[in-house]
Design an enzyme around this catalytic site. Structure first.
Site, PDB file in Angstrom:
ATOM      1  N   ASP A 124       0.743  -1.221  -0.052  1.00  0.00           N
ATOM      2  CA  ASP A 124      -0.088   0.118  -0.083  1.00  0.00           C
ATOM      3  C   ASP A 124       0.929   1.289  -0.232  1.00  0.00           C
ATOM      4  O   ASP A 124       2.146   1.189   0.578  1.00  0.00           O
ATOM      5  CB  ASP A 124      -1.256   0.072   1.343  1.00  0.00           C
ATOM      6  N   ASP A 142      -6.807  -1.586  -4.556  1.00  0.00           N
ATOM      7  CA  ASP A 142      -7.929  -1.085  -3.425  1.00  0.00           C
ATOM      8  C   ASP A 142      -8.929   0.120  -4.150  1.00  0.00           C
ATOM      9  O   ASP A 142     -10.074  -0.080  -4.013  1.00  0.00           O
ATOM     10  CB  ASP A 142      -7.275  -0.516  -2.195  1.00  0.00           C
TER      11      ASP A 142
END
Length: 166
Positions: A124, A142
Site C-alpha cells: 500500500d 484497492d
C-alpha cells in the site's frame, strides 16, 4: 455473425480485469524498485497526497491483522475463492457495465493476492490527507475495488427506481 469478444460483457470484463491487474502490479513494482519507497518511507507528492510505504498484513482497514503468518494463506484463499465467484458473475451478466466493474474488482483482488504470495503482505502506498484528516493508505487495486463497488451500488439503486416505475 457473432460479436467480437470485446463487444460482449465477458470480453469487456476480462479486458478491465487485465488492465486493472497490470496497472496495480506495475505501480507496485515502480513504488518498490523504481522509486525505492521502502527506503524513503514517505514522499510528499501534492499538499494532500503522499506516497507512504505500508506493508499491509491484514485486510481492509487493518481488520483481522491478528492472524499472523496464517493470515497470508487465509486471506489469499478467501480472495481467490471470491475471484472465482466474481468470474462466474462476470460470465453470466448481460450488462457491460456490471462486467467491467466485476472485472476491476477481480483484477484488484488478484493483484493483492499476488502481493501476499510474493511479499507476505499487500503493498500500500497512496496516502490522501487534508486539514488534519488522514485516510488509510491504499493502492491501485484497492481503488479499483472501492470505485467499482460504488458504481455497482449506484447502478443497482438506479435500476431499482427504473423497475419500480414499470
Amino acid at each position: 455473425m457473432s460479436k467480437p469478444l470485446i463487444a460482449r460483457p465477458f470480453g469487456l470484463g476480462a479486458l478491465v480485469l487485465m488492465l486493472t491487474l497490470s496497472a496495480d502490479q506495475l505501480s507496485k513494482y515502480w513504488i518498490l524498485y523504481g522509486l525505492n519507497l521502502p527506503d524513503k518511507g514517505s514522499i510528499a507528492i501534492l499538499p494532500f497526497l503522499n506516497f507512504s510505504m505500508v506493508w499491509n498484513h491484514a485486510v481492509t482497514f487493518g481488520m483481522f491483522g491478528g492472524l499472523g503468518g496464517a493470515g497470508r494463506i487465509v486471506f489469499s484463499v478467501i480472495a481467490l475463492a471470491v475471484a472465482c465467484i466474481l468470474l462466474v458473475w462476470m460470465a453470466r451478466t448481460p450488462s457491460r457495465l456490471t462486467a467491467a466493474c466485476v472485472g476491476a474488482i477481480t483484477g484488484g483482488a488478484i493483484g493483492n493476492v499476488m502481493d501476499r504470495v510474493r511479499y507476505g503482505a499487500v503493498v500500500d502506498f497512496i496516502h490522501a490527507h487534508a486539514f488534519g484528516w488522514s485516510w488509510y493508505v491504499f493502492n491501485v487495486a484497492d481503488s479499483a475495488i472501492v470505485c467499482s463497488v460504488c458504481v455497482l451500488l449506484v447502478q443497482n439503486v438506479l435500476m431499482g427506481k427504473d423497475h419500480q416505475t414499470t
